[in-house]
Enzyme design. Structure first.
Site, PDB file in Angstrom:
ATOM      1  N   GLU A 162       0.071  -1.089   5.648  1.00 53.20           N
ATOM      2  CA  GLU A 162       1.132  -0.700   6.577  1.00 53.20           C
ATOM      3  C   GLU A 162       1.096   0.790   6.865  1.00 53.20           C
ATOM      4  O   GLU A 162       1.367   1.224   7.989  1.00 53.20           O
ATOM      5  CB  GLU A 162       2.496  -1.092   5.997  1.00 53.20           C
ATOM      6  CG  GLU A 162       3.680  -0.931   6.961  1.00 53.20           C
ATOM      7  CD  GLU A 162       4.347   0.443   6.883  1.00 53.20           C
ATOM      8  OE1 GLU A 162       5.257   0.696   7.680  1.00 53.20           O
ATOM      9  OE2 GLU A 162       3.940   1.278   6.029  1.00 53.20           O
ATOM     10  N   ASP A 214       0.844  -1.204   0.000  1.00 53.07           N
ATOM     11  CA  ASP A 214       0.000   0.000   0.000  1.00 53.07           C
ATOM     12  C   ASP A 214       0.875   1.247   0.000  1.00 53.07           C
ATOM     13  O   ASP A 214       2.065   1.196   0.317  1.00 53.07           O
ATOM     14  CB  ASP A 214      -0.939   0.018   1.208  1.00 53.07           C
ATOM     15  CG  ASP A 214      -0.204   0.196   2.534  1.00 53.07           C
ATOM     16  OD1 ASP A 214       0.809  -0.501   2.744  1.00 53.07           O
ATOM     17  OD2 ASP A 214      -0.635   1.024   3.362  1.00 53.07           O
TER      18      ASP A 214
END
Length: 415
Positions: free
Chosen positions: A178, A83
């Site tokens: 994350e 991400d």
């Protein structure tokens, strides 16, 4: 080693896919678009010859490179997240490749007059003569942490294609979310099955980190009372002013722009409101556990003090811990840091051992039973339009992964 062109093409194929996470979503992954890259990574891992390639219902990816040696070696792992930060747009990333960088200003966007300058970002001068990948000034780049993914997959491909390099069993893992502090929340440590691992999620070449912030988020809700301004005397309660009092009562110099090294901070990341209601969002960071707890207490005490000035409760606070300093979990197994340091030195890379002014999946994983120091991925100026990565840094990170695998094999052969 794998050519620059291969690394550039692989990296660009990842950053072209928008994978921003969303802190306001309760799903995993927090955005459906993260699946687009996750599924691509699964296909690519299979294509290069990795085994046991799996993706679960939450988009966590795991794969195996089997050992090619007879003696017993602990299983090690390498982990990155796919991400990108919600702090800045990751849609329609348009990378620029600057070959043989001359050490001067880089015009990212002529129309918007956006310049990446070594006068402001001095680290650029380290990379004169190298190949840089930058943004076009309208999005982030995504080197955090798609550079790390590029490095792990490329290192595995290199080991597969060079079976003469000895290594034990290696596990790789790629995680969603994350950037919003949830990358390790649903990571199955037992299934991963590694004795220890490394996140490839640092910045400049040589970074090797086993200490990070203790982290928490705080939301402050202020409730006012709207009355017609012409008749408001002794009746109106302006929530914006109360929020302003809260902001101004925190130490002004204990903010990100005034702190460094192991100094903690309060960071006001968002504010929305009107007379009736205002909401503040903060992140709280400190390497020292006692100082971290004192910061949270300071905010709670401030809320109580403000409420004491009114006949009713006008302000509330919600604090949520996010992750802790991994140092406590790494120090008992410092040989795993020593191996990474030895690998860098063998490649003529100067190790830069320092605390992370942030966090990685490795912080949470270390407390979940998987000690997990952090290694450089090569990028700079994460989470914004000035992000860039030197291709040579990606090459060096690939070499470090390969060398760690080789040194681990040699270390346990001697026993």
């Amino acid at each position: 080693m794998i050519s620059k062109d291969v690394l550039i093409n692989r990296f660009i194929s990842y950053i072209k896919i928008d994978t921003q996470s969303d802190p306001n979503s309760s799903e995993t992954p927090s955005t459906k678009k993260q699946w687009n890259l996750a599924n691509k990574l699964v296909s690519e891992l299979k294509q290069i010859g990795m085994q046991d390639v799996e993706i679960d219902e939450n988009a966590y990816i795991m794969a195996t490179l089997p050992a090619n040696i007879a003696h017993k070696v602990p299983v090690i792992g390498f982990i990155s997240h796919f991400d990108t930060s919600p702090d800045f747009s990751g849609t329609d990333v348009n990378p620029q490749i600057i070959e043989n960088y001359d050490g001067k200003d880089i015009l990212l966007n002529k129309e918007l007059d956006i310049v990446l300058s070594p006068n402001y970002f001095e680290d650029l001068l380290q990379y004169k003569g190298q190949t840089l990948i930058t943004t076009d000034g309208t999005t982030l780049l995504g080197a955090d942490d798609k550079a790390g993914i590029t490095e792990i997959i490329s290192a595995m491909e290199y080991l597969i294609n060079n079976p003469d390099i000895p290594h034990g069993k290696i596990r790789v893992g790629f995680t969603p979310d994350e950037e919003i502090g949830r990358g390790a929340h649903k990571f199955d440590v037992d299934k991963f099955g590694a004795k220890w691992a490394y996140t490839m999620d640092g910045s400049q070449v040589g970074e090797l980190e086993f200490e990070n912030f203790n982290a928490a988020s705080a939301k402050i809700y202020v409730k006012g009372k709207m009355v017609h301004p012409g008749y408001a005397k002794d009746k109106m309660i302006n929530s914006i002013y109360i929020a302003q009092d809260f902001i101004n009562s925190l130490p002004r110099l204990e903010t990100p722009e005034h702190t460094e090294d192991r100094q903690g901070f309060f960071h006001l990341s968002d504010i929305q409101g009107d007379v009736e209601e205002t909401q503040l969002e903060y992140i709280i960071r400190d390497h020292d556990k006692e100082h971290f707890e004192a910061r949270k207490d300071m905010m709670r005490d401030l809320v109580s003090e403000i409420n004491s000035q009114y006949e009713r409760e006008v302000i509330k606070i919600e604090i949520k811990d996010q992750y802790s300093n991994m140092r406590e979990k790494i120090e008992p197994v410092m040989h795993i840091v020593d191996i990474a340091e030895k690998a860098m030195k063998a490649l003529n890379i100067l190790p830069i051992i320092k605390p992370i002014r942030g966090g990685t999946d490795g912080a949470q994983l270390s407390y979940m039973g998987l000690p997990c120091p952090n290694i450089f991925a090569g990028g700079h100026n994460f989470h914004g339009r000035y992000e860039y990565v030197p291709v040579e840094s990606i090459q060096k990170a690939v070499a470090v992964i390969v060398k760690i695998a080789e040194i681990t094999s040699e270390k346990y052969k001697e026993r």
